[in-house]
Design a protein around this motif. Structure first.
Motif, PDB file in Angstrom:
ATOM      1  N   LYS A 169       7.704 -31.973  -4.249  1.00  0.00           N
ATOM      2  CA  LYS A 169       8.621 -32.511  -3.240  1.00  0.00           C
ATOM      3  C   LYS A 169      10.044 -32.568  -3.805  1.00  0.00           C
ATOM      4  N   GLU A 170      10.932 -33.205  -3.071  1.00  0.00           N
ATOM      5  CA  GLU A 170      12.318 -33.385  -3.530  1.00  0.00           C
ATOM      6  C   GLU A 170      12.343 -34.254  -4.780  1.00  0.00           C
ATOM      7  N   SER A 171      13.361 -34.035  -5.614  1.00  0.00           N
ATOM      8  CA  SER A 171      13.478 -34.791  -6.848  1.00  0.00           C
ATOM      9  C   SER A 171      14.862 -35.417  -6.954  1.00  0.00           C
ATOM     10  N   HIS A 172      14.903 -36.753  -7.002  1.00  0.00           N
ATOM     11  CA  HIS A 172      16.172 -37.458  -7.174  1.00  0.00           C
ATOM     12  C   HIS A 172      16.685 -37.330  -8.609  1.00  0.00           C
ATOM     13  N   ILE A 173      15.758 -37.211  -9.557  1.00  0.00           N
ATOM     14  CA  ILE A 173      16.163 -37.013 -10.952  1.00  0.00           C
ATOM     15  C   ILE A 173      16.912 -35.698 -11.105  1.00  0.00           C
ATOM     16  N   LEU A 174      16.381 -34.621 -10.518  1.00  0.00           N
ATOM     17  CA  LEU A 174      17.045 -33.324 -10.616  1.00  0.00           C
ATOM     18  C   LEU A 174      18.384 -33.314  -9.893  1.00  0.00           C
ATOM     19  N   VAL A 175      18.479 -34.033  -8.788  1.00  0.00           N
ATOM     20  CA  VAL A 175      19.761 -34.136  -8.085  1.00  0.00           C
ATOM     21  C   VAL A 175      20.812 -34.734  -9.017  1.00  0.00           C
ATOM     22  N   CYS A 176      20.450 -35.822  -9.697  1.00  0.00           N
ATOM     23  CA  CYS A 176      21.399 -36.471 -10.619  1.00  0.00           C
ATOM     24  C   CYS A 176      21.744 -35.560 -11.797  1.00  0.00           C
ATOM     25  N   ILE A 177      20.734 -34.925 -12.395  1.00  0.00           N
ATOM     26  CA  ILE A 177      20.977 -34.056 -13.551  1.00  0.00           C
ATOM     27  C   ILE A 177      21.889 -32.900 -13.173  1.00  0.00           C
ATOM     28  N   PHE A 178      21.571 -32.217 -12.079  1.00  0.00           N
ATOM     29  CA  PHE A 178      22.367 -31.057 -11.678  1.00  0.00           C
ATOM     30  C   PHE A 178      23.772 -31.451 -11.247  1.00  0.00           C
ATOM     31  N   ALA A 179      23.919 -32.614 -10.602  1.00  0.00           N
ATOM     32  CA  ALA A 179      25.253 -33.074 -10.202  1.00  0.00           C
ATOM     33  C   ALA A 179      26.118 -33.355 -11.431  1.00  0.00           C
ATOM     34  N   VAL A 180      25.556 -34.008 -12.431  1.00  0.00           N
ATOM     35  CA  VAL A 180      26.311 -34.308 -13.653  1.00  0.00           C
ATOM     36  C   VAL A 180      26.691 -33.025 -14.381  1.00  0.00           C
ATOM     37  N   ILE A 181      25.758 -32.084 -14.478  1.00  0.00           N
ATOM     38  CA  ILE A 181      26.044 -30.824 -15.169  1.00  0.00           C
ATOM     39  C   ILE A 181      27.160 -30.052 -14.469  1.00  0.00           C
ATOM     40  N   HIS A 182      27.086 -29.943 -13.159  1.00  0.00           N
ATOM     41  CA  HIS A 182      28.107 -29.190 -12.431  1.00  0.00           C
ATOM     42  C   HIS A 182      29.452 -29.920 -12.424  1.00  0.00           C
ATOM     43  N   ALA A 183      29.422 -31.244 -12.319  1.00  0.00           N
ATOM     44  CA  ALA A 183      30.674 -32.004 -12.394  1.00  0.00           C
ATOM     45  C   ALA A 183      31.306 -31.841 -13.772  1.00  0.00           C
ATOM     46  N   GLY A 184      30.491 -31.823 -14.806  1.00  0.00           N
ATOM     47  CA  GLY A 184      31.007 -31.590 -16.145  1.00  0.00           C
ATOM     48  C   GLY A 184      31.655 -30.223 -16.277  1.00  0.00           C
ATOM     49  N   GLY A 185      31.049 -29.212 -15.646  1.00  0.00           N
ATOM     50  CA  GLY A 185      31.647 -27.878 -15.652  1.00  0.00           C
ATOM     51  C   GLY A 185      32.997 -27.845 -14.965  1.00  0.00           C
ATOM     52  N   VAL A 186      33.121 -28.573 -13.873  1.00  0.00           N
ATOM     53  CA  VAL A 186      34.399 -28.637 -13.149  1.00  0.00           C
ATOM     54  C   VAL A 186      35.457 -29.334 -14.005  1.00  0.00           C
ATOM     55  N   VAL A 187      35.078 -30.427 -14.638  1.00  0.00           N
ATOM     56  CA  VAL A 187      36.021 -31.170 -15.475  1.00  0.00           C
ATOM     57  C   VAL A 187      36.469 -30.338 -16.677  1.00  0.00           C
ATOM     58  N   VAL A 188      35.518 -29.701 -17.342  1.00  0.00           N
ATOM     59  CA  VAL A 188      35.877 -28.875 -18.502  1.00  0.00           C
ATOM     60  C   VAL A 188      36.805 -27.740 -18.087  1.00  0.00           C
ATOM     61  N   THR A 189      36.522 -27.115 -16.952  1.00  0.00           N
ATOM     62  CA  THR A 189      37.371 -26.033 -16.467  1.00  0.00           C
ATOM     63  C   THR A 189      38.768 -26.550 -16.114  1.00  0.00           C
ATOM     64  N   ALA A 190      38.851 -27.761 -15.612  1.00  0.00           N
ATOM     65  CA  ALA A 190      40.157 -28.324 -15.262  1.00  0.00           C
ATOM     66  C   ALA A 190      40.966 -28.679 -16.505  1.00  0.00           C
TER      67      ALA A 190
ATOM     68  N   ARG B 212      40.386 -19.956 -13.366  1.00  0.00           N
ATOM     69  CA  ARG B 212      39.892 -21.303 -13.075  1.00  0.00           C
ATOM     70  C   ARG B 212      39.242 -21.358 -11.691  1.00  0.00           C
ATOM     71  N   ILE B 213      39.876 -20.745 -10.706  1.00  0.00           N
ATOM     72  CA  ILE B 213      39.328 -20.742  -9.342  1.00  0.00           C
ATOM     73  C   ILE B 213      38.030 -19.940  -9.287  1.00  0.00           C
ATOM     74  N   LEU B 214      37.977 -18.813  -9.998  1.00  0.00           N
ATOM     75  CA  LEU B 214      36.744 -18.025 -10.041  1.00  0.00           C
ATOM     76  C   LEU B 214      35.592 -18.821 -10.669  1.00  0.00           C
ATOM     77  N   ILE B 215      35.898 -19.542 -11.727  1.00  0.00           N
ATOM     78  CA  ILE B 215      34.865 -20.372 -12.364  1.00  0.00           C
ATOM     79  C   ILE B 215      34.410 -21.472 -11.417  1.00  0.00           C
ATOM     80  N   TRP B 216      35.343 -22.102 -10.714  1.00  0.00           N
ATOM     81  CA  TRP B 216      34.970 -23.143  -9.750  1.00  0.00           C
ATOM     82  C   TRP B 216      34.129 -22.579  -8.618  1.00  0.00           C
ATOM     83  N   LEU B 217      34.448 -21.377  -8.142  1.00  0.00           N
ATOM     84  CA  LEU B 217      33.621 -20.733  -7.113  1.00  0.00           C
ATOM     85  C   LEU B 217      32.213 -20.466  -7.635  1.00  0.00           C
ATOM     86  N   ALA B 218      32.118 -19.964  -8.862  1.00  0.00           N
ATOM     87  CA  ALA B 218      30.802 -19.712  -9.457  1.00  0.00           C
ATOM     88  C   ALA B 218      30.016 -21.018  -9.601  1.00  0.00           C
ATOM     89  N   LEU B 219      30.689 -22.085 -10.019  1.00  0.00           N
ATOM     90  CA  LEU B 219      30.025 -23.390 -10.115  1.00  0.00           C
ATOM     91  C   LEU B 219      29.565 -23.883  -8.743  1.00  0.00           C
TER      92      LEU B 219
END
Length: 140
Positions: A6-27, A36-43
């Motif tokens: 079924k759906e996983s709230h743990i995975l939602v949190c993990i993936f959100a943190v990982i992708h937010a971290g990618g956005v912050v590092v790119t910024a 930078r925009i290409l990386i954000w689109l890929a993320l």
């Protein structure tokens, strides 16, 4: 042994943190704006794909049910399908909270990755699933 995933709230949190971290590092890293925009689109595309397949299980390529018999043969069923697809486990990572597997499904060119978090399945079948995976001697 059958796992209904079924759906996983743990995975939602993990993936959100990982992708937010990618956005912050790119910024923070000094890059040209075009890159930078290409990386954000890929993320963004990665975020959508990972959430719909692994966390929310709403994509037609998401695995809804996986079954392993006593001889370690595996079959899986995708969301919205009734057909079982035979597969073999090519690699696996087993942790008490998370199991990650790469499966070679018959009739498909690319392997199917399955991420199962502890909150996405019933506790007792998940414990037996992890034990069966650990006892498997051959991974090919």
């Amino acid at each position: 042994m059958i796992l209904n995933i079924k759906e996983s709230h743990i995975l939602v949190c993990i993936f959100a943190v990982i992708h937010a971290g990618g956005v912050v590092v790119t910024a923070v890293v000094p890059l040209p704006w075009a890159i930078r925009i290409l990386i954000w689109l890929a993320l963004g595309f990665s975020f959508i794909q990972v959430f719909t397949i692994h966390a929310w299980r709403r994509s037609t390529s998401a695995v809804a049910v996986i079954e392993m018999d006593s001889e370690s043969y595996v079959a899986l069923r995708y969301v919205g399908e009734e057909l079982w697809h035979p597969a073999r486990i090519t690699s696996r990572f087993i942790h008490p909270w998370l199991t990650v597997m790469s499966l070679r499904v018959e009739g498909r060119w690319w392997p199917v990755n399955v991420v199962i978090a502890a909150d996405a399945v019933e506790p007792e079948p998940f414990r037996r699933w992890r034990a069966a995976l650990k006892l498997q001697t051959e991974v090919t």
